[in-house]
Design a protein around this motif. Structure first.
Motif, PDB file in Angstrom:
ATOM      1  N   LEU A 129       1.044  -1.088  -0.122  1.00  0.00           N
ATOM      2  CA  LEU A 129      -0.077   0.138  -0.012  1.00  0.00           C
ATOM      3  C   LEU A 129       0.635   0.937   0.007  1.00  0.00           C
ATOM      4  CD1 LEU A 129      -2.976  -1.645   2.523  1.00  0.00           C
ATOM      5  CD2 LEU A 129      -2.517  -1.404  -0.355  1.00  0.00           C
ATOM      6  N   PHE A 130       1.876   0.928   0.972  1.00  0.00           N
ATOM      7  CA  PHE A 130       3.127   2.305   1.246  1.00  0.00           C
ATOM      8  C   PHE A 130       3.452   3.311  -0.884  1.00  0.00           C
ATOM      9  CE2 PHE A 130       6.929   3.744   1.371  1.00  0.00           C
ATOM     10  CZ  PHE A 130       6.940   5.175   2.155  1.00  0.00           C
ATOM     11  N   VAL A 131       4.222   1.293  -0.879  1.00  0.00           N
ATOM     12  CA  VAL A 131       5.008   1.866  -2.560  1.00  0.00           C
ATOM     13  C   VAL A 131       3.514   1.867  -3.884  1.00  0.00           C
ATOM     14  CG1 VAL A 131       6.032   0.671  -4.018  1.00  0.00           C
ATOM     15  CG2 VAL A 131       6.539   0.613  -1.732  1.00  0.00           C
ATOM     16  N   SER A 141       5.599  -7.944  -0.227  1.00  0.00           N
ATOM     17  CA  SER A 141       4.817  -6.598  -0.249  1.00  0.00           C
ATOM     18  C   SER A 141       5.479  -5.493  -1.445  1.00  0.00           C
ATOM     19  CB  SER A 141       3.984  -6.512   0.590  1.00  0.00           C
ATOM     20  OG  SER A 141       3.699  -5.485   0.637  1.00  0.00           O
ATOM     21  N   GLY A 142       6.260  -5.191  -0.827  1.00  0.00           N
ATOM     22  CA  GLY A 142       6.621  -3.708  -1.098  1.00  0.00           C
ATOM     23  C   GLY A 142       7.073  -4.216  -3.282  1.00  0.00           C
ATOM     24  N   ILE A 143       7.696  -5.448  -3.907  1.00  0.00           N
ATOM     25  CA  ILE A 143       7.772  -5.988  -5.298  1.00  0.00           C
ATOM     26  C   ILE A 143       6.359  -5.585  -5.693  1.00  0.00           C
ATOM     27  CG2 ILE A 143       8.090  -7.423  -6.840  1.00  0.00           C
ATOM     28  CD1 ILE A 143      10.756  -8.158  -5.048  1.00  0.00           C
ATOM     29  N   ALA A 194       1.720  -0.787  -8.800  1.00  0.00           N
ATOM     30  CA  ALA A 194       1.534   0.909  -9.506  1.00  0.00           C
ATOM     31  C   ALA A 194       2.465   0.979 -10.788  1.00  0.00           C
ATOM     32  CB  ALA A 194       1.759   1.609  -8.090  1.00  0.00           C
ATOM     33  N   VAL A 195       3.066   0.894 -11.085  1.00  0.00           N
ATOM     34  CA  VAL A 195       3.650   1.600 -12.113  1.00  0.00           C
ATOM     35  C   VAL A 195       4.704   0.391 -13.108  1.00  0.00           C
ATOM     36  CG1 VAL A 195       6.157   2.703 -12.523  1.00  0.00           C
ATOM     37  CG2 VAL A 195       5.089   3.026 -10.270  1.00  0.00           C
ATOM     38  N   GLY A 196       5.064   0.106 -12.948  1.00  0.00           N
ATOM     39  CA  GLY A 196       5.061  -1.988 -14.174  1.00  0.00           C
ATOM     40  C   GLY A 196       7.069  -1.829 -13.303  1.00  0.00           C
TER      41      GLY A 196
END
Length: 450
Positions: free
Chosen positions: A46-48, A143-145, A151-153
């Protein structure tokens, strides 16, 4: 008369596997551990994802300026945060309380009657706490990955020397970086076990990994000799950045991992030794005491001295490691790679790095100070050549070099080269890659290329 001999069954200790499952269930039954597992597997994504969509990015964090350009950057930002704050806290909550909780609840006698082996109790508790920590670290990494990619790709990632890493290469290095920080996490976990054994029901046992990690993080901010810096078990929390240069700066990383593993082994052995010496028949004996504190602290202090001596003699590395020629090579290499990236984004004819022949001339303190050591008073003039152009191109950068070798280069003209402007790319508008960029100076002695 026939004597009947009653056969007595000898009570055998419970196996380590059964004790391990029991301790793992006990840990996962705690609401705070469950909350941590949930947070580590959800919060980073969620943060990233949220930060990657913002115009204002955490550019003061390594790879933060690339969060809206590639999904791989977000996980590395989380990794930097985890090494400084999250992982020390997690080791405190899990490993720092695994023995002390029995003292607070007064359940040692019940556990000893059930398992009937000091050694197996220690092994089961240590393995259970490490299992939970691995689950937490894996959750943060995955989760970060996932959050960044969603979000970005999976666009290419710019390394710390400016070269572009393909999606596959970036994925491998990001995963390897997370694996590397398991070593200092093990060291902090072992210190947590030691604190939990030594301090008993005292709440100070919970704080030991956090205090140790905070003290060593503050030490990393000081202008220490490289030998001292590498001798601290938390150095692998910052040295993973060497993976994102070409060639990879593996020396500091491997030393940091080795030191962390030695700390993990020694701290675990001390905790095991002190645990076996504890008198559980004495209800007032919590394991704490001057002798226990001395036995736990002095060997670790001695390990620092020994490690400093070994690293200092073998490298040698008694200075800051930040020298003029290293800074010049790092800035010139990063500029050359990013110049080609800018050329591609502006749809200009490609030019090779050999044709550019980029060099950098760096001074410190306006030429009044010795050009070595950290500081925000570094100034570099970068020069390069273009095919069929007689004039030599120049650009000025102001550098802020931290004691651990990381630097941020801020463009100071000409604005057409390294000023702030938006560049149109297939994935959207991004800032000029030559405006500001991060780099890394390897602290260990290096041999200049060709």
């Amino acid at each position: 008369m026939t004597a009947t001999v009653a056969e007595t069954t000898v009570a055998r200790p419970v196996s380590v596997s059964r004790a391990y499952r029991f301790e793992l269930v006990k840990l996962l039954a705690q609401w705070r551990v469950r909350a941590l597992v949930l947070a580590c597997w959800i919060a980073p994504a969620l943060f990233v994802a949220a930060v990657s969509q913002q115009d204002s990015l955490p550019v003061d964090t390594l790879f933060g300026r690339w969060m809206n350009a590639t999904g791989w950057a977000g996980s590395l930002v989380m990794l930097g945060f985890a090494g400084t704050y999250a992982l020390p806290l997690l080791t405190s909550v899990v490993a720092g309380d695994v023995f002390a909780s029995e003292d607070r609840l007064g359940t040692w006698r019940h556990l000893l009657v059930a398992v009937r082996s000091y050694r197996r109790i220690f092994a089961a508790k240590a393995l259970a706490s490490l299992t939970v920590l691995f689950v937490l670290v894996a959750g943060m990494a995955v989760s970060g990955i996932v959050g960044g990619l969603a979000a970005v790709g999976d666009q290419p990632l710019a390394g710390l020397d400016g070269h572009l890493l393909s999606s596959g290469d970036a994925a491998g290095k990001v995963l390897l970086a997370w694996v590397c920080v398991l070593a200092p996490t093990l060291a902090l976990a072992a210190i947590g076990l030691l604190g939990s054994v030594v301090l008993g029901r005292s709440p100070m046992g919970l704080l030991v990994p956090v205090v140790v990690a905070l003290a060593m993080a503050l030490a990393q901010m000081l202008p220490l000799p490289v030998a001292v810096r590498l001798a601290l078990p938390t150095y692998a929390f910052v040295s993973w950045d060497g993976l994102f240069s070409a060639p990879a700066q593996l020396g500091p990383l491997l030393i940091g991992i080795a030191v962390s593993l030695v700390w993990a082994i020694l701290a675990t052995a001390l905790a095991y030794f002190l645990f076996l010496r504890r008198d559980f028949t004495n209800l007032t004996d919590e394991g704490a005491g001057r002798r226990a504190l001395t036995a736990g602290a002095l060997p670790l202090a001695g390990l620092v001295a020994v490690t400093v001596a070994i690293v200092g003699v073998s490298t040698p590395s008694w200075g800051s490691g930040i020298e003029q020629d290293k800074v010049q090579r790092s800035v010139a290499t990063a500029f050359a790679h990013l110049y080609r990236l800018q050329t591609k984004e502006l749809n200009r004819p490609d030019v090779s790095e050999a044709q550019l022949a980029t060099t950098a001339a760096c001074t410190k303190g306006g030429g009044m100070n010795t050009p070595e050591g950290p500081g925000n008073d570094w100034r570099c003039v970068v020069s390069w050549h273009l095919p069929d152009v007689a004039a030599v191109g120049t650009a000025i950068y102001q550098l802020d070099v931290t004691p651990d070798g990381r630097f941020m280069a801020d463009g100071d003209g000409p604005k057409e080269v390294n000023g702030y402007f938006q560049v149109h790319t297939p994935s959207g508008d991004t800032p000029n890659p030559l405006w500001q960029f991060d780099g890394n100076v390897e602290l260990l002695p290096t041999t200049p290329k060709g």
